[in-house]
Write an enzyme that holds these catalytic residues in place. Structure first.
Site, short mmCIF file in Angstrom:
data_model
loop_
_atom_site.label_atom_id
_atom_site.label_comp_id
_atom_site.label_asym_id
_atom_site.label_seq_id
_atom_site.Cartn_x
_atom_site.Cartn_y
_atom_site.Cartn_z
CG HIS A 121 -0.22 -0.10 2.53
ND1 HIS A 121 0.28 0.99 3.19
CD2 HIS A 121 0.09 -1.18 3.29
CE1 HIS A 121 0.85 0.60 4.32
NE2 HIS A 121 0.75 -0.72 4.40
CG ASP A 122 -0.46 4.25 1.19
OD1 ASP A 122 -1.33 4.95 0.65
OD2 ASP A 122 -0.69 3.55 2.19
N GLY A 139 5.04 -1.06 2.78
CA GLY A 139 4.23 0.12 2.50
C GLY A 139 5.02 1.40 2.41
#
Length: 262
Positions: A121-122, A139
């Site tokens: 994520h991200d 992440g």
């Protein structure tokens, strides 16, 4: 008409360009958009708010747009955005972003991403990146353009990898990697300048000489980081043709939060 295999399940709300092809037993969710010329192989799952650009080639068994592997995620409408002309090989997993960051996991253009790569994520990836088999990003990782990540390499969360860097096989990346550098190992070590990559990208002899001098200033002369940055400003004046490369390095060093590999 979009070329969808009869065994594929494509939600009627998904937005697929008429030139897109979807392989057998693939599942496409309602919030997915796929641009012209892209192909998706067999047994893939593309879900979440996922946007995929033009002329991407996604091989069988990829999972794109699944919810983050983050216990704080609570169903927020975050995104995965993939650019144009990327190759995404078998068993890759790219997750949505989280509300705790920008909310978007982003992959740029012309990237070559081999099998079993995980992008959490991200993460924010630039263009022309090569990631070898089983490379793993935690992440919030940021990777610049033209970076090469060796197979079985793990990058800890919130690390930043500067443009044109090369990360060797099975490396443990727990610090920011400045642009142009070659690193490998566990513990991690900086080995020198990515000369092969720079020459392949037609960097002039003048620019390469200046980049090698930057490596000496940061790693070979016993300077503190502040002292090295002061010397970089002098180098930019001495070699005007490399001023943009020096600015890239100085900006990267000045914005590092985790500290650089040294």
């Amino acid at each position: 008409m979009t070329q969808v295999h009869p065994t594929a399940i494509v939600d009627p709300k998904a937005e697929l360009d008429p030139s897109v092809s979807i392989g057998p037993f693939t599942v496409i969710g309602p919030h997915v958009r796929i641009g012209a010329g892209s192909s998706v192989g067999a047994h893939c799952v593309i879900e979440g708010h996922t946007t995929i650009g033009r002329d991407n080639r996604i091989f069988q068994f990829a999972s794109l747009g699944a919810v983050p592997q983050d216990k704080k995620y609570d169903g927020e409408p975050t995104e995965l955005v993939i650019g144009d002309r990327n190759t995404i090989r078998e068993f890759c997993t790219f997750n949505l972003g989280t509300a705790q960051d920008v909310g978007v996991t982003r992959i740029g253009d012309d990237n070559w991403i081999m099998a079993y790569v995980h992008i959490a994520h991200d993460c924010q990836l630039g263009n022309q990146i090569t990631m070898a088999n089983n490379a793993t990003l935690a992440g919030h990782v940021v990777i610049g353009d033209w970076v090469t990540v060796g197979g079985l390499t793990g990058i800890l969360q919130r690390m930043r990898i500067g443009a044109h860097a090369m990360l060797g096989f099975a490396s443990h990346i727990g610090k920011d990697i400045p642009p142009f550098m070659v690193v490998d190992g566990n513990p991690l070590a900086v080995r020198g300048v990515n000369l092969v990559g720079l020459r392949r990208r037609d960097f002039s002899a003048e620019r390469i000489t200046a980049i090698r001098e930057m490596h000496k200033l940061i790693y070979r002369q016993g300077k503190t980081l502040d002292e090295a940055r002061s010397a970089l400003s002098e180098l930019a004046l001495q070699v005007p043709g490399a001023a943009a490369d020096v600015a890239l390095m100085d900006g990267f060093l000045g914005s590092s939060v985790s500290g650089i590999a040294r």
